[in-house]
Write an enzyme that holds these catalytic residues in place. Sequence first.
Site, mmCIF file in Angstrom:
data_model
loop_
_atom_site.group_PDB
_atom_site.id
_atom_site.type_symbol
_atom_site.label_atom_id
_atom_site.label_comp_id
_atom_site.label_asym_id
_atom_site.label_seq_id
_atom_site.Cartn_x
_atom_site.Cartn_y
_atom_site.Cartn_z
ATOM 1 N N CYS A 139 -4.111 -10.912 -9.836
ATOM 2 C CA CYS A 139 -3.060 -9.987 -10.284
ATOM 3 C C CYS A 139 -1.755 -10.698 -10.651
ATOM 4 C CB CYS A 139 -2.799 -8.918 -9.235
ATOM 5 S SG CYS A 139 -4.239 -7.899 -8.917
ATOM 6 N N HIS A 164 3.957 -5.924 -10.465
ATOM 7 C CA HIS A 164 2.523 -5.616 -10.495
ATOM 8 C C HIS A 164 2.280 -4.205 -9.952
ATOM 9 C CE1 HIS A 164 -1.696 -5.704 -10.103
ATOM 10 N NE2 HIS A 164 -1.695 -5.827 -8.784
ATOM 11 N N ASN A 174 -4.456 0.141 -10.975
ATOM 12 C CA ASN A 174 -4.166 -1.292 -10.843
ATOM 13 C C ASN A 174 -5.066 -2.048 -11.822
ATOM 14 O OD1 ASN A 174 -4.121 -3.991 -10.104
ATOM 15 N ND2 ASN A 174 -4.240 -3.600 -7.902
HETATM 16 O O1 UT7 Z 1 -3.726 -5.949 -6.809
HETATM 17 C C1 UT7 Z 1 -3.723 -7.003 -5.897
HETATM 18 C C2 UT7 Z 1 -3.041 -6.653 -4.685
HETATM 19 N N1 UT7 Z 1 -3.578 -5.427 -4.129
HETATM 20 C C3 UT7 Z 1 -2.760 -4.613 -3.514
HETATM 21 O O2 UT7 Z 1 -1.571 -4.854 -3.531
HETATM 22 C C4 UT7 Z 1 -3.335 -3.451 -2.725
HETATM 23 C C5 UT7 Z 1 -2.594 -3.334 -1.419
HETATM 24 N N2 UT7 Z 1 -3.122 -2.356 -0.503
HETATM 25 C C6 UT7 Z 1 -3.007 -1.031 -0.704
HETATM 26 O O3 UT7 Z 1 -2.522 -0.581 -1.714
HETATM 27 C C7 UT7 Z 1 -3.459 -0.124 0.409
HETATM 28 O O4 UT7 Z 1 -3.668 -0.874 1.576
HETATM 29 C C8 UT7 Z 1 -4.751 0.674 0.077
HETATM 30 C C9 UT7 Z 1 -4.439 1.709 -1.005
HETATM 31 C C10 UT7 Z 1 -5.829 -0.289 -0.390
HETATM 32 C C11 UT7 Z 1 -5.225 1.430 1.292
HETATM 33 O O5 UT7 Z 1 -4.197 2.297 1.760
HETATM 34 P P1 UT7 Z 1 -3.752 2.248 3.279
HETATM 35 O O6 UT7 Z 1 -2.717 3.258 3.445
HETATM 36 O O7 UT7 Z 1 -3.400 0.823 3.633
HETATM 37 O O8 UT7 Z 1 -5.058 2.708 4.000
HETATM 38 P P2 UT7 Z 1 -5.898 1.966 5.126
HETATM 39 O O9 UT7 Z 1 -6.704 0.863 4.534
HETATM 40 O O10 UT7 Z 1 -5.020 1.664 6.288
HETATM 41 O O11 UT7 Z 1 -6.899 3.128 5.522
HETATM 42 C C12 UT7 Z 1 -6.425 4.351 6.143
HETATM 43 C C13 UT7 Z 1 -7.595 5.312 6.214
HETATM 44 C C14 UT7 Z 1 -8.874 4.658 6.754
HETATM 45 O O12 UT7 Z 1 -9.549 5.601 7.565
HETATM 46 P P3 UT7 Z 1 -9.415 5.560 9.168
HETATM 47 O O13 UT7 Z 1 -9.925 4.198 9.570
HETATM 48 O O14 UT7 Z 1 -7.958 5.748 9.455
HETATM 49 O O15 UT7 Z 1 -10.298 6.692 9.586
HETATM 50 C C15 UT7 Z 1 -9.672 4.399 5.502
HETATM 51 O O16 UT7 Z 1 -11.062 4.365 5.751
HETATM 52 O O17 UT7 Z 1 -7.916 5.795 4.919
HETATM 53 C C16 UT7 Z 1 -9.312 5.600 4.677
HETATM 54 N N3 UT7 Z 1 -9.512 5.394 3.249
HETATM 55 C C17 UT7 Z 1 -9.737 6.404 2.398
HETATM 56 N N4 UT7 Z 1 -9.837 7.730 2.583
HETATM 57 C C18 UT7 Z 1 -10.063 8.494 1.494
HETATM 58 C C19 UT7 Z 1 -9.499 4.229 2.553
HETATM 59 N N5 UT7 Z 1 -9.703 4.475 1.245
HETATM 60 C C20 UT7 Z 1 -9.868 5.812 1.127
HETATM 61 C C21 UT7 Z 1 -10.109 6.669 0.036
HETATM 62 N N6 UT7 Z 1 -10.204 7.992 0.273
HETATM 63 N N7 UT7 Z 1 -10.222 6.212 -1.238
#
Ligand code: UT7
Length: 339
Positions: free
Chosen positions: A113, A254, A284
């Site tokens: 990225c 980004h 993204n």
């Molecule tokens: O491009 C290169 C760099 N990339 C980035 O900068 C991405 C950076 N990261 C992010 O944008 C975020 O971390 C994500 C969007 C990937 C994830 O969001 P988050 O708020 O950090 O969620 P999390 O990974 O902490 O997950 C929270 C919950 C989890 O469930 P539990 O364990 O709390 O029950 C996940 O399983 O959300 C769940 N989850 C989803 N639920 C519904 C993860 N993805 C999804 C989804 N739909 N698509």
Amino acid sequence: MTGRAAVLTGLGGWLPPVRVTNDDLARRLDTSDEWITTRTGIRQRFVVPPGLSTSGVAVEAGARALASAGTERVDLLVLATSTPDHPCPATAPEVAGRLGLGEIAAFDVAAVCTGFVYALATASSMITAGVADSALVIGADTFSTILDPGDRTTRAIFGDGAGAVVLRAGDRGERGALLGFDLASDGSQAELITVPGGGSEHRSQGLADPGDEFFTMQGRSVFRHAVTRMSESSRRLAKDLDWPLESVDRLVAHQANIRILTAVGADLGLPEEKVVANLDRVGNTVAASIPLALTDGVHDGSLAAGHRVLLCGFGGGLTWGAAALELPHLSVEPLPTHA
Ligand code: UT7
């Protein structure tokens, strides 16, 4: 200050024709429009249909940037991508050939990225050094081709696309001159964003686990690094240029997550209207993200000639970096909407 510099003269972007809304994803995966919108700010993304790959989207964006610059010739093409058409050779020569650019220097830069910022720095340095007098810099990725179809997190975020700029040799005092770069990496965190299989490491071991060909990301850690590193890089570059942060008119960072953009803007003391965001419409798009945000921003008027702009990227590697310029007048074609 005067002296030879690379000057931005053209800008364009392209999105592939298959639009995927959050509701479309929710019909196939355990997710919802509400989760994706509130956790990422993304509402839709575009993906390539079978038969269209990174070279195809890169050619479309490259052609638009050349038209925007009013030229059909450049003597260098740098393509930022981590989804090349083939592991070998690079995709850039193919793109140069299909754009009718002749036997010019053409190569790929892989910094995920951050790829566009790295490619821009490479082309700008080659122009400043006198190796080239003009360049087409393209950021293009088709991450839909490397995502695990069952991974709701990565499927929710990533979209395909390409964005491009044209640079020509000019003077540092001109509007549009690229004024400075800040580039960095930390390979000790490589496992946070990786495609484990398919490379020489796994091939040399003669084994690959099922699913190793898919992209993986440790989202929460990546989120924290993205905010810290993009803020740090932008701050360092602004300081090098003697730009007080309050003098920065726009931040084009980004486009990974609206919460990351908000946090970086807050860290730098930039109000919301100075932080350009188009990820709601495109997701993204990896190396295409910054030039696509520039294209949308110039088209909708949120970016205008004379604006002091910081570009900053963060991605796998880990890699991160920033670039600075005062925006010139640019005429851009709007991104296709494929409604
Ligand atoms: O491009 C290169 C760099 N990339 C980035 O900068 C991405 C950076 N990261 C992010 O944008 C975020 O971390 C994500 C969007 C990937 C994830 O969001 P988050 O708020 O950090 O969620 P999390 O990974 O902490 O997950 C929270 C919950 C989890 O469930 P539990 O364990 O709390 O029950 C996940 O399983 O959300 C769940 N989850 C989803 N639920 C519904 C993860 N993805 C999804 C989804 N739909 N698509």
